[in-house]
Design an enzyme around this catalytic site. Sequence first.
Site, mmCIF file in Angstrom:
data_model
loop_
_atom_site.group_PDB
_atom_site.id
_atom_site.type_symbol
_atom_site.label_atom_id
_atom_site.label_comp_id
_atom_site.label_asym_id
_atom_site.label_seq_id
_atom_site.Cartn_x
_atom_site.Cartn_y
_atom_site.Cartn_z
ATOM 1 N N ARG A 43 48.053 17.040 48.572
ATOM 2 C CA ARG A 43 48.240 18.187 47.690
ATOM 3 C C ARG A 43 49.664 18.286 47.140
ATOM 4 N NH1 ARG A 43 45.076 21.717 50.776
ATOM 5 N NH2 ARG A 43 44.455 19.760 51.720
ATOM 6 N N THR A 44 50.659 18.037 47.965
ATOM 7 C CA THR A 44 52.027 18.202 47.475
ATOM 8 C C THR A 44 52.334 17.161 46.393
ATOM 9 O OG1 THR A 44 52.664 19.005 49.648
ATOM 10 C CG2 THR A 44 54.440 18.430 48.155
ATOM 11 N N LYS A 94 60.549 -3.880 53.312
ATOM 12 C CA LYS A 94 61.288 -5.143 53.410
ATOM 13 C C LYS A 94 62.651 -4.913 54.039
ATOM 14 C CE LYS A 94 59.111 -6.648 49.123
ATOM 15 N NZ LYS A 94 59.377 -6.677 47.680
ATOM 16 N N ARG A 103 59.632 13.237 49.743
ATOM 17 C CA ARG A 103 58.984 13.616 51.007
ATOM 18 C C ARG A 103 59.315 12.516 51.999
ATOM 19 N NH1 ARG A 103 53.644 15.613 53.044
ATOM 20 N NH2 ARG A 103 54.281 17.427 51.846
ATOM 21 N N HIS A 109 60.252 22.727 53.974
ATOM 22 C CA HIS A 109 59.299 22.424 52.911
ATOM 23 C C HIS A 109 59.390 23.606 51.940
ATOM 24 C CE1 HIS A 109 56.083 20.954 50.662
ATOM 25 N NE2 HIS A 109 55.141 20.815 51.572
#
Lengths: 428, 313
Positions: free
Chosen positions: B66-67, B94, B116, B144
């Site tokens: 959703r975010t 990597k 995020r 958040h």
Amino acid sequence: MKKQYFINGNIVDPHNSISENGGLIIGENGSIEAVGKKVNTNNIPSREKPMDLKGKYIFPGIVDMRVFAGEPGYEYKENFRTLSNAALAGGVTSVVTMPNTDPIIDNVSIVDFLKRRGRDKSKINVYPSAALTKNIEGISMTEFGLLQSRGIIGFTDGVKTIQNTRLMSRIMNSAKDLGTLIMQHAEDFDLSKNGMINSGIIATKLGLSGIPAVAERLIIERDLTLLENIKCRYHISQISAAKSVEIIEERKNNVKFTTGVSINNLSLNEIDIGDFKTFLKLSPPLRTEEDRVALVEGLKNETIDVIVSDHKPEDEEQKRLTFAQASTGASGIETLLSLSLELYHNGSVKLETIIKALTSNPAKILKIDKGNLSVGNEADFCIVDIDKPWVVKKDKLVSKSKNTSIEDKKLQGKVTNTFVKGEELFKL
Amino acid sequence: MATKTNKAIKISQKHLLGIQDLSINDVNQILDEAKTFIKLNQSKNKRLNVLNGKTQINLFFEPSTRTQSSFELAGKRLGADVMSMNMANSAIKKGETLIDTAMTLNAMHPDIIVIRHQDSGACNLLSQKVNCAVLNAGDGSREHPTQALLDALTIINRKKKIEGLRVAICGDITHSRVARSNIYLLNMLGAEVNIIAPSNLMPKEIEKFGVNTFSDMKKGLKDCDIVMMLRLQNERMTSSFLSSNREYYEYYGLTPDKLSHAKEDALIMHPGPMNRGIEIDTKLADDINRSVIKEQVELGVAVRMACLKIFCE
């Protein structure tokens, strides 16, 4: 070597209970011929030119019991040459190196290599410690006796703790038989799992897992309980919490052991971590101001015996990461004395007590004839301008790694000269 | 016309890293701006051109439905060029560090980076290394902020105010960035906050944030206007935080019986994704009279549009 004369210094030598204005004479063989107030212009031959210290201080060379050298395996962080240069700049002339290298110092053949490297590349006295358990896995103990006979001064898993109580009691039994010194990093790993900073409001705010103070306390209490029945040479590497000081004070009446503290925990608290400063990710972690004050008090009343730098060089790449990913530890050997002097300048602890915790106390624990200015002994000492103000700048540090915990900190007191075996190896 | 009034007050921060950094003026500015987008999002033509020519990069190091989609949609509706990077397949794998990734992306001159990350403080680190604005879409268990802002907007939309309301936040508080951001924001806006969790999931010294703490859910829900449920992070079950899901549901799952201790018109919120039957009764979750969970998602887009617009300027 020419005979050297120093006059008009403030001499502090806790081992010999000297704290007075006077001088120092170094013989041609690099050992101390005379020390104290009796050394003055009246009894120095007129043809000699003594060095007038003009009130600067003379301390025995500092003995730092907890230093991580990069060799072998992490030479890019620090090698014996860079380590000794950094040490000399801070007045440190003897160090105990931790076994957490690659490979781990846990067998006789590596010790031989280490002793050779230490001797060839280092200008200071290097006393290697070895691991308590093979590959510091905490499962089976190393050969204390054989390693000791090759010159290992003490045993520790360094950044790790013996978690298994039965193994710990067996280690203590062996140590008792062999006269071995054990140095324990006190941390219950189950309780501190994933922990990064002190457990509390700051950890909650930053969203980081905490290392509770009780994790330190449980290991201390366990080991001291074992020690009641198994009397061996036992040293707690570093403590960080007020509660630990309290327990140690209490237990000192029953059992014999010694305790160290990192200069970081004496000088900083968890609030200094601010906005995720990875250079302050330390083990044990910085705790609350109350804890810090209790540690200073513990040093003052000599509940705590030793101050260490916990010098842990880390290259920038290991610190330019998120807090969770960043490596633990700070470079600190060259600021150890200056930062310790802060406690003297702000009136918290007497100068003699601080110097004792940096010189004669660690030497006594290690059973080495260092950290003193006894006549006839090798002349390891430093000259300190105790009031000289300066600012810590990481780019000016001598150590190969620049991860200081006190960047931009204003300090008072700087080493101007350091001598090892009568030879001046550092001059500001 | 709307843009004119908004230019009068400026946001105090360059980046949106957490609610902690915002002033009440900042919050009101974001919420006011977001209100203007609610209607737009319900209309037929959902496109504005305020971010025309701007580049938005979404950097998601953790899976998110959703975010991530909400931020992507928000950027697109404002006319920005949006690039979403799934970092699971990136150079990080990597061995590239976050800072190096940041430098690389920075060289492409984005105007805004949405990040995020599983580590607390990752957005702070990123913000020190790039020239553009950084929006935190969740870092570790720290903050958040857009979730808290959209929760506030949802509450205001229904209750017309936040000041004086009693809000319960219930569940896995220890690992929850949503809980932390909400505590800061609700406190700032004058609500009374009750935190309900078993002791194993209650963070140390949380009461110092100025909240009431409860391990008894019924007591914690008493007279609450809002009941905010958090996702039980099932992956934590392994370290023995809890005995079992069914016991958790028994004591901390939101059921009609427990809800009856809250006010009669109390609203149910959840940041999603939900574990039905673990932290919330499935019928309650879908009860259109009580649950505003879908509305949270809807207003989330508006809040993120507001944040993108304000921090892009």
